[in-house]
Structures are given as C-alpha cells and as structure tokens.
Design an enzyme around this catalytic site. Structure first.
Site, PDB file in Angstrom:
ATOM      1  N   ASP A 281      36.808  38.408  45.917  1.00 14.61           N
ATOM      2  CA  ASP A 281      37.263  38.367  44.371  1.00 14.61           C
ATOM      3  C   ASP A 281      37.388  37.241  44.051  1.00 14.61           C
ATOM      4  OD1 ASP A 281      38.521  40.630  42.848  1.00 14.61           O
ATOM      5  OD2 ASP A 281      39.167  38.897  42.177  1.00 14.61           O
ATOM      6  N   GLU A 283      38.579  35.313  40.171  1.00 14.59           N
ATOM      7  CA  GLU A 283      39.397  35.587  38.419  1.00 14.59           C
ATOM      8  C   GLU A 283      38.065  34.883  37.474  1.00 14.59           C
ATOM      9  OE1 GLU A 283      41.248  37.634  37.558  1.00 14.59           O
ATOM     10  OE2 GLU A 283      42.622  38.397  40.274  1.00 14.59           O
ATOM     11  N   HIS A 422      46.331  40.932  41.832  1.00 14.88           N
ATOM     12  CA  HIS A 422      46.215  40.096  40.344  1.00 14.88           C
ATOM     13  C   HIS A 422      45.621  38.633  40.755  1.00 14.88           C
ATOM     14  CE1 HIS A 422      45.143  43.055  38.334  1.00 14.88           C
ATOM     15  NE2 HIS A 422      45.989  43.549  37.980  1.00 14.88           N
ATOM     16  N   ASP A 427      44.432  39.832  45.881  1.00  6.60           N
ATOM     17  CA  ASP A 427      43.012  41.021  45.575  1.00  6.60           C
ATOM     18  C   ASP A 427      41.820  41.160  46.966  1.00  6.60           C
ATOM     19  OD1 ASP A 427      44.428  42.131  43.387  1.00  6.60           O
ATOM     20  OD2 ASP A 427      42.655  41.631  41.401  1.00  6.60           O
TER      21      ASP A 427
END
Length: 472
Positions: A281, A283, A422, A427
């Site tokens: 994952d 961000e 988050h 995540d």
C-alpha cells in the site's frame, strides 16, 4: 459470511420439496374446488354460491403464504450455517483461532449460536491446547519492572512487557508495529549495528524517544534469530525515575515475527496456499495516478496463509511537491514530516528485493501499482510489472451481498483488527490479514491456483469498470 457458496444436496432437496408441496397445495385446492363445484355443493337450493370464491382463494393464499414463510425461516437458517462454515474456514488461518463475528450480534442463543460456540471452543483447544513453557516465561517476564522490548532487524516489535508499555505507550509499541513510532529510527538502528559488531553482541546507549525524552538503554543482539532485545531504565536522562504502572500486566508477544521468509517464486500454476506475495500500500498526494506522487510506502511479505512481518517495508518518501491539506487530513503526512524523508530513488532499493518473485496484492492494487510504475519512470528505473491480485475484487465476488467493500467493512466481516489504518504499513497489514482469510474461501469455491484466482477476478466486471474509469 455467505458469498460464493455451493449449495449442498440437502438445501437443494428441501427447495425442490417445498416447490413440489406448493404445487400439490395448489392442485389440491383447485381440484377440490372443481369437484365440489361439479357436484353442485357450492350452490344453495336457489342456485346462489354457498361458499364465496374469495374464501376459497383466501384459503389457497394462506396455505401458500405459510409455505413461503416456512421456506424463509429455513433459508435464513441455511444462510447462518453457510456463514458459520465460512467462518470456520477463516478461523483455520487466523492467528487467534477465533471465528469472525456473527451476522446478528444481538441475536439470542439458538442452535446455530450454540454450534458456533462449540466449534470455536474446539478450534481454540486444538490450536492452544494448554499453558506451556511460553506462558510460564511470559509470567516470569511480567514480574520485571525493567522495560523490555524485543524487535526484529527491521524494527518490528515482537515482545513488549508491561513496563515498556507504561513508559512508551500501548499503541507505539504494539506487537507487530514499528518500534520507530516510539524511539528515533537512526539512533536505534545505529545502536543495533554497534551491538551486532561487538564480540558480546551488546552495547549501552542513550535512545531518544519521539516525545523528546532520552532513555538509558542496553541493546543485545538476539543471536541466530534476527533481532534485538532492548532494555530501558525507568529514569529518563535529566528526569526523575518514573513509576511504572500498566493497566494490563501481561507480556504481549508474537515471536513468529522473527521467522525467515521461504525462498520461492510465483507462476500461474502456483497453489494459492504456497503463493509468495507482497501485500503493498502507498499513501500519496492525491488520487490522480498521472500526476500525484507517493509520500509513503508500506508492505509485508506473505507466503500462503503466513504473514512474515520480518520482511516488510515502512518508509516515508519526499514527493518533491507540496502535499495538499485534504490528503494530509487522511494519512497525516504533511510537508514538514516529508521534508527530511528520502526521495523515491533512495527508497526503491529497499522495496525492489521484496517484489522479486512475488505477486503484488492490495486493496485497489491497480492504483498503487500505477503510482509505483510512474515513480520508477520518473526516476529512470525499470517499472515493475508483477502479477497482481486485488483483494477488493476477490471480496466483491466472494461476498456479493456486501455493498461496502472498504477495508473497514471487510475487516469487521472477517474479524480483523484495524489498528494503524491510513498509514501505508498499517493498511498493508490489515490487507494482509484480509487476504489470508480469503484464501480458504477461494479454495472452497474451487479456486486453487494463481491463474484461477486471476481469472476469477476478471469476472468482477462492474468493479473493474469503475477502476478503469479512475485511471488504473
């Protein structure tokens, strides 16, 4: 839990029996009306109807309604049994052996609830038969007032006692989390490197905490097991000795975090239960894969249903562009936090080895892969092209009754703790727990290999269309 189920012969037989019974009722009512009418019994002496037709129709309707209600009760019962069956499959790969929560938590005890309780008891007794040496050692460690942490070489907490949690906080040193949420990364890594170089495998150091306090510590290498023991005194530099009090005096641990990752490479014929994967994952500054940049990356390696926390990545990335406040509000990464982080080309060497030979798994993984490929192109690196599995598509097909396929909703359905959401690694860890719980459900649906799983996700046409509309 429901979803992709293959109804057994009992359910099919009962359904056919109810349909046959309904047909018999209709035929009986119709035949009776015809016979009585033919005999003239439905009319009085004057020739007027003795039994109104509406009464006959009402009786027929009542009979059919009763049959339909009975079938509804049985169908709900079978749905509960199917959810229990799927829950047992999920419990077979979960670390604590517990079944996911029932569909209706407020429902009173019935035969399904009692069966669920019995099955969960059996699973727990099979997985955790009795208190053994680990539990006794835990009891010994719980009596110490010195703060003790055991961490992997990558800094994941694998053991923490009550004193350490009291000094550093429960959440920053949660088992499976990064110790760098409590202690400054560079200083601890430097102390670990010095301990590794020392003949005795131990050094004394002062470790700064992220809250500004500085802790006298002794760092000892966990020889042969890929990790370190960190012992902190309860007296920070320049401060008074702290009273160590923890609400929970237990020692929390998962020493399997030190297990070495098997060497393997995936191909189409690889069984899902032997599949090497990187659950990933990232961000970003936004959702436009053609323009936005990565601000953090997190991932953990999985082999079959085992999550190897020792093989992970958790890195901030300097995107080289401002981070919009609306994005910072979601993941908490601001321009100030990212300012001193390395740019993507300096982080790539830590990620690339984890990708080798592995399938890339994630929730909406097309988004993460598109960002990753763009960053590689901008840095002059060869963009990766690994096979992928999307947990959102898999879950959407396995649970067609679910309209909310977010990580939170799926975590609740499958009984996964969602601490750390988050953040990229948070995540990724939640997604990894979801992924390993989906594997036995896929196997139950006849999907056993990587090729079959990828073909299966191709059937999620509506979800794929939405993803393509978003640009990935």
């Amino acid at each position: 839990m429901g979803g992709m189920t293959r109804h057994g012969p009992t359910r099919r037989t009962l359904r056919l029996a109810f349909l046959a019974l309904a047909a018999v009722v209709l035929a009986a009512v119709g035949g009776a009306v015809w016979l009585v009418a033919d005999a003239g019994l439905l009319r009085d002496a004057a020739g007027a109807p003795a039994v109104p037709a509406l009464v006959v129709l009402a009786l027929a309707f009542a009979a059919l309604t009763g049959l339909w209600a009975c079938w509804g009760v049985l169908a709900s019962h079978f749905a509960d049994l199917e959810r229990l069956r799927a829950g047992v499959l999920v419990a077979s790969v979960s670390r604590d052996g517990r079944l996911p929560p029932p569909r209706d938590r407020a429902a009173g005890p019935d035969e399904v609830a009692r069966l669920r309780e019995a099955v969960e008891t059996l699973v727990l007794r099979r997985l955790f038969p009795s208190a053994g040496p680990d539990e006794r050692l835990t009891a010994v460690l719980a009596t110490l007032d010195e703060a003790i942490l055991v961490v992997t070489e990558q800094g994941q907490v694998s053991l923490v006692n009550a004193a350490a949690r009291a000094l550093l906080g429960d959440e920053p040193v949660r088992v499976g989390s990064s110790v760098f949420a409590a202690l400054e990364r560079d200083d601890l890594l430097d102390a670990m490197a010095h301990a590794h170089a020392e003949p005795g495998g131990a050094v004394d150091a002062t470790l700064p905490g992220v809250d500004g306090r500085r802790w006298p510590a002794r760092i000892c290498e966990l020889t042969g097991h890929g990790g370190y023991v960190v012992r902190l005194t309860a007296t920070p530099v320049g401060g008074p000795r702290l009273r160590v009090v923890a609400e929970d005096g237990a020692v929390h641990h998962d020493l399997s975090l030190h297990d070495a990752l098997p060497e393997a490479a995936a191909d189409d014929a690889t069984p899902l239960f032997d599949l090497p994967a990187l659950v990933f994952d990232c961000e970003s500054t936004g959702l436009d894969v053609r323009a936005d940049r990565i601000v953090s990356m997190g991932g953990v390696r999985v082999h079959g249903t085992r999550i190897f926390h020792i093989a992970n990545i958790d890195r901030l990335v300097n995107p080289g562009v401002p981070i919009p406040p609306r994005s910072s509000a979601i993941h908490g990464i601001t321009d100030e936090l990212a300012r001193d982080a390395p740019p993507f080309p300096e982080v790539w060497p830590a990620l690339e080895p984890l990708l080798r030979g592995a399938v890339l798994v994630g929730h909406n993984i097309g988004f993460d892969l598109a960002l990753l490929r763009r960053e590689c192109s901008l840095a002059g690196l060869t963009p990766p092209a690994p096979p992928t599995l999307d947990t959102l598509l898999l879950a959407g097909l396995l649970f067609p009754d679910m309209t909310d396929l977010s990580l939170e909703a799926l975590a609740e359905r499958l009984g996964v703790d969602i601490h750390g959401r988050h953040t990229a690694l948070g995540d990724a860890l939640v997604t990894a727990e979801l992924y390993v719980r989906l594997l036995p459900l896929l196997d139950s649906a006849g999907i056993a290999t990587l090729a079959e799983a990828r073909a299966f996700t191709g059937r999620a046409t509506a979800l794929r269309a939405r993803q393509r509309a978003m640009g990935w």
